[in-house]
Design an enzyme around this catalytic site. Structure first.
Site, PDB file in Angstrom:
ATOM      1  N   ASP A   1       8.763  14.853  17.979  1.00 17.97           N
ATOM      2  CA  ASP A   1       9.475  15.578  19.037  1.00 17.97           C
ATOM      3  C   ASP A   1      10.536  16.430  18.339  1.00 17.97           C
ATOM      4  O   ASP A   1      11.503  15.913  17.778  1.00 17.97           O
ATOM      5  CB  ASP A   1      10.129  14.567  20.002  1.00 17.97           C
ATOM      6  CG  ASP A   1      11.033  15.240  21.036  1.00 17.97           C
ATOM      7  OD1 ASP A   1      11.162  16.472  21.015  1.00 17.97           O
ATOM      8  OD2 ASP A   1      11.620  14.504  21.864  1.00 17.97           O
TER       9      ASP A   1
ATOM     10  N   LYS B   1      16.349  25.003  23.816  1.00 23.70           N
ATOM     11  CA  LYS B   1      17.487  24.785  22.911  1.00 23.70           C
ATOM     12  C   LYS B   1      17.605  25.994  21.972  1.00 23.70           C
ATOM     13  O   LYS B   1      18.546  26.744  22.050  1.00 23.70           O
ATOM     14  CB  LYS B   1      17.286  23.534  22.053  1.00 23.70           C
ATOM     15  CG  LYS B   1      16.715  22.353  22.768  1.00 23.70           C
ATOM     16  CD  LYS B   1      17.687  21.675  23.681  1.00 23.70           C
ATOM     17  CE  LYS B   1      17.092  20.388  24.219  1.00 23.70           C
ATOM     18  NZ  LYS B   1      17.899  19.794  25.247  1.00 23.70           N
TER      19      LYS B   1
ATOM     20  N   TRP C   1      16.152   9.645  23.319  1.00 21.91           N
ATOM     21  CA  TRP C   1      14.900  10.335  23.670  1.00 21.91           C
ATOM     22  C   TRP C   1      13.682   9.592  23.133  1.00 21.91           C
ATOM     23  O   TRP C   1      12.672   9.463  23.825  1.00 21.91           O
ATOM     24  CB  TRP C   1      14.929  11.787  23.207  1.00 21.91           C
ATOM     25  CG  TRP C   1      15.886  12.609  24.030  1.00 21.91           C
ATOM     26  CD1 TRP C   1      17.040  13.191  23.600  1.00 21.91           C
ATOM     27  CD2 TRP C   1      15.803  12.899  25.433  1.00 21.91           C
ATOM     28  NE1 TRP C   1      17.674  13.834  24.642  1.00 21.91           N
ATOM     29  CE2 TRP C   1      16.934  13.668  25.766  1.00 21.91           C
ATOM     30  CE3 TRP C   1      14.886  12.578  26.439  1.00 21.91           C
ATOM     31  CZ2 TRP C   1      17.173  14.134  27.072  1.00 21.91           C
ATOM     32  CZ3 TRP C   1      15.120  13.050  27.738  1.00 21.91           C
ATOM     33  CH2 TRP C   1      16.244  13.809  28.042  1.00 21.91           C
TER      34      TRP C   1
HETATM   35  C1  PLP Z   1      14.925  15.603  21.795  1.00 23.78           C
HETATM   36  C2  PLP Z   1      14.550  15.760  23.222  1.00 23.78           C
HETATM   37  N1  PLP Z   1      13.351  15.323  23.633  1.00 23.78           N
HETATM   38  C3  PLP Z   1      12.962  15.435  24.908  1.00 23.78           C
HETATM   39  C4  PLP Z   1      13.781  15.996  25.843  1.00 23.78           C
HETATM   40  C5  PLP Z   1      13.323  16.107  27.274  1.00 23.78           C
HETATM   41  O1  PLP Z   1      13.052  17.430  27.503  1.00 23.78           O
HETATM   42  P1  PLP Z   1      12.853  18.035  28.955  1.00 23.78           P
HETATM   43  O2  PLP Z   1      14.146  17.983  29.659  1.00 23.78           O
HETATM   44  O3  PLP Z   1      12.398  19.430  28.628  1.00 23.78           O
HETATM   45  O4  PLP Z   1      11.779  17.254  29.623  1.00 23.78           O
HETATM   46  C6  PLP Z   1      15.036  16.488  25.473  1.00 23.78           C
HETATM   47  C7  PLP Z   1      15.931  17.131  26.467  1.00 23.78           C
HETATM   48  O5  PLP Z   1      17.023  17.504  26.227  1.00 23.78           O
HETATM   49  C8  PLP Z   1      15.423  16.361  24.126  1.00 23.78           C
HETATM   50  O6  PLP Z   1      16.619  16.812  23.718  1.00 23.78           O
END
Ligand code: PLP
Length: 401
Positions: A204, A229, A115
């Protein structure tokens, strides 16, 4: 648990407390005695405005968010924030330093997993600044190409006056998480950051939000998390933004910064009390119920203790399997996530057997992310200690066979 429900160890969207779902079902038909369901009511009604205020106040109280920071709600998930943090913080940097060239505007990225890697790629794609990878964890991994560790503090190199310093607290795919114990080598190296009063630090927290307190929250420019989550259905993104980062992006654009789409501007969200446009009403409502449930149990301190116990027991079971040559932890000891625990089941056909055995016992969604394979057990807040113990009992039974 109602008979038809199974234990959902999925990484997101993920399990929600059953009592909350039952209450939400009532709200879907008749929200707080209005005679209108929550999915049908105006986002500007006084009843929904009260929900927004309650959700904000729950987050502020439970995470101890200081008054220097605003709590904002938006949509687009973590992925939209990969772009929004860059655009808003580059606009801020432009207002602070109008005369620098794009190449002199540095964006520091700590890359510890899939991520944060994606977030850095988006910053590169958007331009307007130069991405500096402050550290990439892969060269420090067992095979020199996996995200299996939080690197040692002496491997980081931060820039002196960056526009943004980015990290992902918990890497959901790779199962790597910063420790919240400052003395751990796997903690985030706050002490290495430039000693500016107002750091452009972005975290994040998508997959660890509300699972435990946030270390040095006051030092962050932005903390963000998708709800899906630990706290609610997908559709809601929560932002905690230090007020000096809520800037006039149009004034910055006049000085040459990239224009920020109106719904991505933190100023639009703040000025419009998070209802500039229609928000994810249902998701905000259910998140409010989850947060109230969490508060009744003791808030993030309660979850911190339970989540630690759940993960410790699961890692111990993996170790037991390692000793028997049947399981293999994917992450280096000390860097493992409390939220997403990843491991391999060794041997021809063994993983499929493990998964089908779990499903037969009412435990679902344990397969690893498609990019890395293996097993991933997500132990978010709504997964109880009892459910974790049932999984561990199954793992032991599997090892004994
Ligand atoms: C740590 C993390 N950051 C960003 C994201 C991306 O999130 P989204 O799918 O809500 O755009 C996720 C998705 O699982 C994630 O686990």
């Amino acid at each position: 648990m109602s008979d038809s429900r199974v234990t959902n160890f999925g990484a997101g969207p993920s399990a929600l407390p059953e009592s909350v779902l039952q209450e939400a079902a009532k709200g879907l038909l008749n929200f707080r005695g209005t005679g209108i369901g929550i999915a049908e009511i105006s986002h500007r009604s006084k009843e929904f405005t009260a929900v927004l205020t309650e959700v904000e106040s729950q987050i502020r109280t439970q995470l101890d968010v200081p008054q220097t920071h605003s709590i904002l709600f938006t949509q687009g998930g973590g992925s939209a924030q990969f772009s929004a943090v860059v655009l808003n913080l580059l606009a801020r940097h432009r207002l602070l330093h109008p005369d620098l060239s794009d190449d002199e505007r540095v964006l520091d990225y700590v890359v510890t997993g899939s991520w944060s890697k994606k977030a850095a790629e988006e910053a590169r794609r958007l331009g307007g600044g130069r991405v500096n990878v402050a550290v990439d964890a892969r060269p420090y991994s067992k095979d020199a190409r996996s995200f299996d560790n939080i690197p040692a503090h002496d491997t980081y190199s931060f820039s002196p006056d960056s526009a943004l310093i980015y990290y992902c607290e918990n890497e959901t795919v790779d199962g790597v998480e910063f420790s919240n114990d400052a003395s751990s080598p796997a903690s985030f190296p706050f002490h290495l950051l430039p000693q500016n009063a107002l750091l452009p630090l972005v975290g994040d927290y998508s997959s660890s939000f509300m699972s435990r307190p946030i270390p040095r929250l006051a030092d962050h420019a932005v903390v963000y998390a998708g709800a899906q989550k630990n706290i609610g259905p997908a559709g809601l993104t929560i932002l905690i933004v230090r007020k000096d980062c809520i800037v006039d992006v149009d004034a910055a654009a006049k000085l040459g910064a990239t224009p920020v789409p109106i719904t991505m501007s933190y100023k639009t969200l703040a000025d419009g009390n998070s209802v500039y446009n229609t928000p994810s009403v249902l998701s905000i409502y259910i998140s409010g119920l989850v947060l109230k449930h969490s508060q009744e149990l003791g808030g993030v301190k309660y979850y911190e203790e339970v989540n630690k116990r759940k993960a410790d027991k699961l890692y111990a079971a993996i170790k037991e399997g390692e000793a028997k040559g049947l399981f293999k932890a994917k992450v280096k000891e000390g860097s493992g996530s409390l939220m997403n625990v990843v491991f391999d089941v060794l041997g021809e056909g063994a993983e499929a057997k493990f998964v089908s055995g779990a499903e037969a016992r009412g435990m679902k969604a344990i397969k690893g992310h498609r990019s890395v394979g293996g097993i991933r057990i997500s132990l978010y807040n709504a997964v109880t200690e009892e459910q974790t113990d049932t999984l561990i009992a199954y793992m032991k039974e599997f090892l004994a066979q």
